[in-house]
Design a protein around this motif. Structure first.
Motif, short mmCIF file in Angstrom:
data_model
loop_
_atom_site.label_atom_id
_atom_site.label_comp_id
_atom_site.label_asym_id
_atom_site.label_seq_id
_atom_site.Cartn_x
_atom_site.Cartn_y
_atom_site.Cartn_z
N MET A 259 0.69 -1.18 -0.16
CA MET A 259 0.06 -0.13 -0.13
C MET A 259 0.68 1.30 -0.02
SD MET A 259 -3.22 -0.52 -0.37
CE MET A 259 -4.17 0.78 0.46
N TRP A 260 2.00 1.05 0.74
CA TRP A 260 2.82 2.36 0.57
C TRP A 260 3.26 2.60 -0.96
CZ3 TRP A 260 7.82 2.35 -1.44
CH2 TRP A 260 8.43 1.40 -1.38
N LYS A 261 3.71 1.63 -1.55
CA LYS A 261 4.07 1.90 -2.90
C LYS A 261 2.94 2.54 -3.73
CE LYS A 261 6.83 -2.42 -3.55
NZ LYS A 261 6.93 -3.59 -4.18
N VAL A 262 1.71 2.19 -3.63
CA VAL A 262 0.50 2.89 -4.13
C VAL A 262 0.54 4.29 -3.77
CG1 VAL A 262 -1.84 2.83 -4.64
CG2 VAL A 262 -0.69 0.76 -4.33
N ALA A 263 0.43 4.63 -2.47
CA ALA A 263 0.64 6.08 -1.95
C ALA A 263 1.67 6.83 -2.59
CB ALA A 263 0.35 6.07 -0.58
N GLN A 264 2.81 6.37 -2.80
CA GLN A 264 4.13 6.98 -3.17
C GLN A 264 4.38 7.34 -4.59
OE1 GLN A 264 5.45 8.90 -0.91
NE2 GLN A 264 6.18 8.05 1.16
N VAL A 265 3.35 6.92 -5.36
CA VAL A 265 3.78 6.92 -6.92
C VAL A 265 3.24 8.30 -7.29
CG1 VAL A 265 3.19 6.17 -9.26
CG2 VAL A 265 3.40 4.73 -7.31
N ARG A 266 4.17 9.15 -7.83
CA ARG A 266 3.87 10.39 -8.26
C ARG A 266 2.95 10.45 -9.47
NH1 ARG A 266 6.36 14.97 -6.87
NH2 ARG A 266 8.05 14.78 -5.37
N ALA A 267 2.12 11.32 -9.57
CA ALA A 267 1.42 11.68 -10.84
C ALA A 267 2.07 11.11 -12.09
CB ALA A 267 0.72 12.79 -10.74
N GLY A 268 1.66 10.48 -12.96
CA GLY A 268 2.27 10.23 -14.06
C GLY A 268 3.03 8.87 -13.92
N GLY A 269 3.44 8.34 -12.84
CA GLY A 269 4.30 7.31 -12.66
C GLY A 269 3.52 5.93 -13.11
N ASN A 270 4.44 5.21 -13.50
CA ASN A 270 3.96 3.69 -14.15
C ASN A 270 3.50 2.86 -13.26
OD1 ASN A 270 4.01 4.88 -17.05
ND2 ASN A 270 6.30 4.57 -16.60
N VAL A 271 2.63 1.89 -13.21
CA VAL A 271 2.19 0.99 -12.33
C VAL A 271 1.93 -0.32 -12.94
CG1 VAL A 271 0.63 0.39 -10.72
CG2 VAL A 271 1.59 2.70 -10.29
N LYS A 272 2.26 -1.24 -12.31
CA LYS A 272 1.98 -2.56 -12.86
C LYS A 272 1.30 -3.54 -11.99
CE LYS A 272 3.37 -6.40 -16.04
NZ LYS A 272 4.48 -7.01 -16.77
N LEU A 273 -0.08 -3.98 -12.30
CA LEU A 273 -0.58 -4.70 -11.09
C LEU A 273 -0.33 -6.12 -11.42
CD1 LEU A 273 -4.14 -3.29 -11.21
CD2 LEU A 273 -2.13 -2.49 -9.93
N VAL A 274 0.18 -6.90 -10.45
CA VAL A 274 0.93 -8.32 -10.61
C VAL A 274 0.02 -9.14 -9.71
CG1 VAL A 274 2.94 -9.54 -10.36
CG2 VAL A 274 3.32 -7.44 -10.92
N LEU A 275 -0.87 -10.20 -10.16
CA LEU A 275 -1.77 -11.06 -9.62
C LEU A 275 -0.79 -12.13 -8.92
CD1 LEU A 275 -4.46 -12.00 -9.00
CD2 LEU A 275 -4.26 -13.53 -10.65
N ILE A 276 -1.02 -12.37 -7.54
CA ILE A 276 -0.38 -13.31 -6.70
C ILE A 276 -1.60 -14.26 -6.00
CG2 ILE A 276 1.62 -11.94 -6.23
CD1 ILE A 276 0.25 -11.78 -3.42
N ASP A 277 -1.10 -15.60 -5.69
CA ASP A 277 -2.19 -16.45 -5.08
C ASP A 277 -2.30 -15.81 -3.46
OD1 ASP A 277 -2.16 -18.10 -7.09
OD2 ASP A 277 -0.52 -19.22 -6.34
#
Length: 278
Positions: A259-277
């Motif tokens: 969750m800290w990663k989501v909070a700390q991504v600046r506007a325009g930053g690239n995010v990839k959602l990775v599915l885990i079990d």
């Protein structure tokens, strides 16, 4: 005891602790620090318990005057005292002028020796401005506000600061949500960008669109970390100040450790959602 006066601040500075728990059934969000590890570090640097309130500030820096001597720490930004670059934890004296830079990422934290005096609502002093809970009269910090502490301050401690080097594409681990099966494609194949309208309620992802057999669901419970998918195909990751229920499909849930990663991504930053079990 200690006291600071806010000389200059941005619109997103507030007092936060770990947040409120056990009150969502009454429509009360969790709130609390967006980056808990940074909050804990800011407290440890001045010898405070982990759960003491801190000043959370975002995107812009702050300037404060020392009214009563105390100890301060800054995590996630640079500290300047009386015009000189300083250590991230320092003892400050009456009349000193403290300047903290804009955060290196999105959120940074200022700790003060002792426990900050603040309004407590439902077991927390975390500021939630929409209902005027916590903080100083339930509002974000403003120029002229005074922040006081009580109790005996601890001592300056040397500790490692959590790393925040995220790279060009930030991978966010997710688990399947209740409406995952409505998706026609896997989000782990897509890269998204963080929208500039993101805030403490939610982080909006733009760029790629997710296709699904879209249908509004009956209003159902949501929690921080849930990934909602509106009809436009752009996911929204709910954050600490999010609502209690929602009618968009809940396609996933961010693992708490990311969750800290989501909070700390600046506007325009690239995010990839990775599915885990699960």
């Amino acid at each position: 005891m200690g006291k600071l006066k806010v000389i200059k601040t941005g619109p997103m500075a507030s007092l936060q602790d770990f947040g409120r728990f056990g009150y969502r059934r009454y429509g009360i969000p969790r709130s609390g620090a967006m980056d808990k590890e940074f909050m804990i570090a800011a407290n440890k640097l001045v010898g405070n318990p982990n759960d003491y309130p801190v000043i959370e500030f975002a995107l812009t820096g702050m300037e404060l005057e020392v009214v009563e001597e105390t100890m301060i720490s800054v995590v996630g930004a640079d500290l300047n005292v009386n015009g000189e670059r300083n250590e991230i934890a320092s003892k400050v004296s009456v009349g000193d002028i403290i300047k903290v830079s804009a955060p290196t990422l999105v959120y940074a934290y200022l700790g003060v020796g002792g426990r900050m005096k603040a309004q407590e609502d439902f077991g927390s002093v975390s500021t939630y401005t929409r209902a005027r809970f916590g903080g100083l009269d339930g509002q974000a910090l403003a120029n002229g506000d005074q922040i006081e502490t009580e109790g005996e301050p601890g001592k300056i401690c040397q500790i490692p600061i959590p790393g925040r080097d995220q790279g060009d594409v930030i991978e966010i681990r997710i688990m399947k949500g209740p409406e995952w099966d409505l998706l026609k494609e896997l989000p782990s194949l897509e890269t998204f960008q963080v929208d500039g309208s993101s805030d403490r309620m939610g982080v909006r992802l733009t760029g790629a669109k997710l296709e699904c057999d879209y249908q509004e669901i009956a209003s159902s419970a949501v929690i921080p970390g849930n990934i909602q998918l509106p009809a436009d195909g752009h996911p929204i990751i709910l954050m600490n100040d999010c609502q209690i229920t929602g009618g968009y499909p809940r396609i996933g849930k961010v693992v708490e450790e990311d969750m800290w990663k989501v909070a700390q991504v600046r506007a325009g930053g690239n995010v990839k959602l990775v599915l885990i079990d699960a």
